[in-house]
Motif scaffolding. Structure first.
Motif, PDB file in Angstrom:
ATOM      1  N   PRO A   1       0.807  -1.228   0.000  1.00  0.00           N
ATOM      2  CA  PRO A   1       0.000   0.000   0.000  1.00  0.00           C
ATOM      3  C   PRO A   1       0.839   1.277   0.000  1.00  0.00           C
ATOM      4  O   PRO A   1       0.474   2.263  -0.655  1.00  0.00           O
ATOM      5  CB  PRO A   1      -0.827  -0.127   1.286  1.00  0.00           C
ATOM      6  N   HIS A   2       1.972   1.263   0.707  1.00  0.00           N
ATOM      7  CA  HIS A   2       2.816   2.458   0.709  1.00  0.00           C
ATOM      8  C   HIS A   2       3.407   2.716  -0.670  1.00  0.00           C
ATOM      9  O   HIS A   2       3.395   3.861  -1.159  1.00  0.00           O
ATOM     10  CB  HIS A   2       3.939   2.335   1.731  1.00  0.00           C
TER      11      HIS A   2
ATOM     12  N   VAL B   1       2.214   1.779  -3.554  1.00  0.00           N
ATOM     13  CA  VAL B   1       1.135   2.199  -4.452  1.00  0.00           C
ATOM     14  C   VAL B   1       0.794   3.667  -4.214  1.00  0.00           C
ATOM     15  O   VAL B   1       0.573   4.434  -5.166  1.00  0.00           O
ATOM     16  CB  VAL B   1      -0.102   1.300  -4.261  1.00  0.00           C
ATOM     17  N   GLN B   2       0.753   4.076  -2.956  1.00  0.00           N
ATOM     18  CA  GLN B   2       0.472   5.489  -2.655  1.00  0.00           C
ATOM     19  C   GLN B   2       1.537   6.399  -3.259  1.00  0.00           C
ATOM     20  O   GLN B   2       1.226   7.457  -3.832  1.00  0.00           O
ATOM     21  CB  GLN B   2       0.391   5.679  -1.138  1.00  0.00           C
ATOM     22  N   ARG B   3       2.801   5.994  -3.202  1.00  0.00           N
ATOM     23  CA  ARG B   3       3.878   6.814  -3.763  1.00  0.00           C
ATOM     24  C   ARG B   3       3.791   6.857  -5.290  1.00  0.00           C
ATOM     25  O   ARG B   3       4.002   7.905  -5.910  1.00  0.00           O
ATOM     26  CB  ARG B   3       5.241   6.271  -3.340  1.00  0.00           C
TER      27      ARG B   3
ATOM     28  N   ASP C   1       1.071   6.593  -7.074  1.00  0.00           N
ATOM     29  CA  ASP C   1      -0.043   7.489  -7.398  1.00  0.00           C
ATOM     30  C   ASP C   1       0.369   8.949  -7.245  1.00  0.00           C
ATOM     31  O   ASP C   1       0.002   9.808  -8.065  1.00  0.00           O
ATOM     32  CB  ASP C   1      -1.239   7.195  -6.493  1.00  0.00           C
ATOM     33  N   HIS C   2       1.128   9.240  -6.208  1.00  0.00           N
ATOM     34  CA  HIS C   2       1.601  10.611  -6.007  1.00  0.00           C
ATOM     35  C   HIS C   2       2.429  11.089  -7.199  1.00  0.00           C
ATOM     36  O   HIS C   2       2.209  12.197  -7.715  1.00  0.00           O
ATOM     37  CB  HIS C   2       2.440  10.688  -4.728  1.00  0.00           C
TER      38      HIS C   2
ATOM     39  N   HIS D   1       0.205  11.745 -10.300  1.00  0.00           N
ATOM     40  CA  HIS D   1      -0.588  12.978 -10.266  1.00  0.00           C
ATOM     41  C   HIS D   1       0.285  14.223 -10.260  1.00  0.00           C
ATOM     42  O   HIS D   1      -0.024  15.206 -10.946  1.00  0.00           O
ATOM     43  CB  HIS D   1      -1.491  12.975  -9.027  1.00  0.00           C
TER      44      HIS D   1
ATOM     45  N   SER E   1      -2.522   2.843  -8.958  1.00  0.00           N
ATOM     46  CA  SER E   1      -3.314   2.000  -8.051  1.00  0.00           C
ATOM     47  C   SER E   1      -4.394   1.238  -8.806  1.00  0.00           C
ATOM     48  O   SER E   1      -4.725   0.097  -8.433  1.00  0.00           O
ATOM     49  CB  SER E   1      -3.949   2.860  -6.955  1.00  0.00           C
TER      50      SER E   1
ATOM     51  N   HIS F   1      -8.049  -1.400   4.097  1.00  0.00           N
ATOM     52  CA  HIS F   1      -8.130  -0.002   3.669  1.00  0.00           C
ATOM     53  C   HIS F   1      -7.437   0.228   2.330  1.00  0.00           C
ATOM     54  O   HIS F   1      -7.180   1.371   1.959  1.00  0.00           O
ATOM     55  CB  HIS F   1      -7.499   0.898   4.738  1.00  0.00           C
ATOM     56  N   SER F   2      -7.118  -0.827   1.639  1.00  0.00           N
ATOM     57  CA  SER F   2      -6.457  -0.704   0.341  1.00  0.00           C
ATOM     58  C   SER F   2      -7.070  -1.721  -0.604  1.00  0.00           C
ATOM     59  O   SER F   2      -7.937  -2.502  -0.227  1.00  0.00           O
ATOM     60  CB  SER F   2      -4.948  -0.944   0.460  1.00  0.00           C
TER      61      SER F   2
ATOM     62  N   THR G   1      -5.205  -4.050  -2.143  1.00  0.00           N
ATOM     63  CA  THR G   1      -4.161  -5.036  -2.346  1.00  0.00           C
ATOM     64  C   THR G   1      -4.762  -6.423  -2.534  1.00  0.00           C
ATOM     65  O   THR G   1      -5.561  -6.883  -1.712  1.00  0.00           O
ATOM     66  CB  THR G   1      -3.193  -5.051  -1.153  1.00  0.00           C
TER      67      THR G   1
END
Length: 358
Positions: free
Chosen positions: A256-257, A259-261, A263-264, A267, A284, A307-308, A310
């Protein structure tokens, strides 16, 4: 009943002695005595050898684990014989296992890719015969050395023709990068043949920058993160929406971490990273659709999965030292306390059944 999405065989010497093409047979991986009264697999063309102690030590207490001093005859028969393997599954409450090699993981990183390809062909033939004894419970993943895109396509067709249900690839092709469009023929074949593609954690072939012998344990995670980033930002998952990828034995709490990076950066830095034309949606979304990650005893991954998006696949890693055997049922029971029933069933059974047609 549980389904393990990442278990192993330990290849008997006959795999390479009897199944390897004649031109390579005098260079077959072989057993040799070790310094502690056991045996090691010797791989010609490399200084590396493989101790058998960790390969077949499922259920051994941690304080008793040792890499050397184990002979092949000391390994549980279920590591290489179908009948005893089914008994080991029953003892662990496991309905089926997706099977990967042990010696073959080292051979995938052999410097001579032609030799690696010959060994993988021998392994695939033997594995197909092994799994044919119980095809609903022994789910074989063949392997290809990816010496070239064309050879990999031929290997995938051969793997499917032998009745195997997935394809294991090395973390890097012999030349270039998997994101290169010249590998699109490989991804097209995987889609056409409905073969999930697996990248499995491999023994490190580089030194960790951190000091100390334990530093190498983190290297597989870096391999997985680098490879997944390349598949996403290189556009592979965009160009081939039917492709299904499995990352095996890297665990998943880190996903999840990452994937968050990703996505950052999609964008915020889309333009200077020159992502236009390669990917059209946040990473993601591609990963949630196409990529699966195995876990063994990873409560972090289970908690974050709530919360993800995955996609998790439980694995026992039998018969290796990391295996949850013979306590997989109790581990799974603990997982049921962390997850709603729907996700529990998906992660521990139904998702693997769907992916491999079990």
């Amino acid at each position: 009943m549980l389904v393990s999405a990442d278990s192993h065989v330990v290849e008997p010497p006959a795999v390479f002695r009897d199944y390897l093409d004649a031109e390579w047979r005098d260079q077959a991986p072989r057993l040799a005595p070790d310094h502690a009264g056991g045996e090691r697999y010797v791989l010609p063309g490399t200084t590396r050898s493989i101790g058998l102690g960790l390969a077949g030590s499922a259920g051994t207490p941690g304080k008793e684990l040792r890499e050397s001093g184990t002979a092949f005859a000391d390994i549980r028969p279920g590591a290489w014989q179908p009948g005893p393997r089914l008994e080991d599954q029953d003892a662990d409450g496991v309905a089926a296992e997706v099977l990967y090699p042990t010696v073959g993981l080292f051979l995938l990183r052999h410097i001579n890719r032609a030799y690696s390809a010959a060994c993988m062909a021998a392994y695939n033939t033997w594995l197909a015969e092994f799994c044919a004894k119980a095809p609903d419970r022994l789910i074989g993943c063949g392997a290809t050395a990816v010496t070239s895109p064309d050879s990999a396509v031929r290997d995938l067709r051969s793997i499917r023709g032998k009745g195997l249900k997935g394809a294991l690839l090395p973390l890097e092709p012999a030349e270039g990068f998997y994101a290169d469009e010249r590998f699109d023929a490989l991804w097209a074949a995987a889609c056409d043949l409905a073969l999930p593609i697996t990248f499995h954690a491999l023994p490190p072939d580089r030194r960790a920058p951190a000091a100390g012998p334990g530093a190498a344990v983190i290297l597989p995670l870096w391999d997985a993160q680098e490879l997944l980033t390349g598949l996403v930002f290189g556009g592979v998952l965009h160009r081939w929406p039917a492709l299904r990828i499995v990352f095996a034995e890297f665990d998943a709490g880190w996903v999840p971490h990452l994937v968050q990076r990703l996505d950052h950066y999609f964008h915020r830095h889309h333009r200077w990273l020159k992502l236009d034309g390669r990917i059209h949606r946040p990473p993601s979304e591609y990963i949630a659709r196409a990529v699966h990650f195995t876990f063994q005893d990873d409560p972090t991954a289970l908690r974050l999965a709530l919360h993800s998006q995955t996609n998790l696949l439980w694995a026992s890693d039998f018969p290796h030292a990391e295996s949850t055997w013979p306590a997989s049922r109790s581990l799974a029971s603990a997982g049921s306390e962390l997850l709603p029933a729907r996700l529990y069933d998906e992660f521990f059974s139904t998702r693997a059944r769907s992916l491999y047609g079990i």
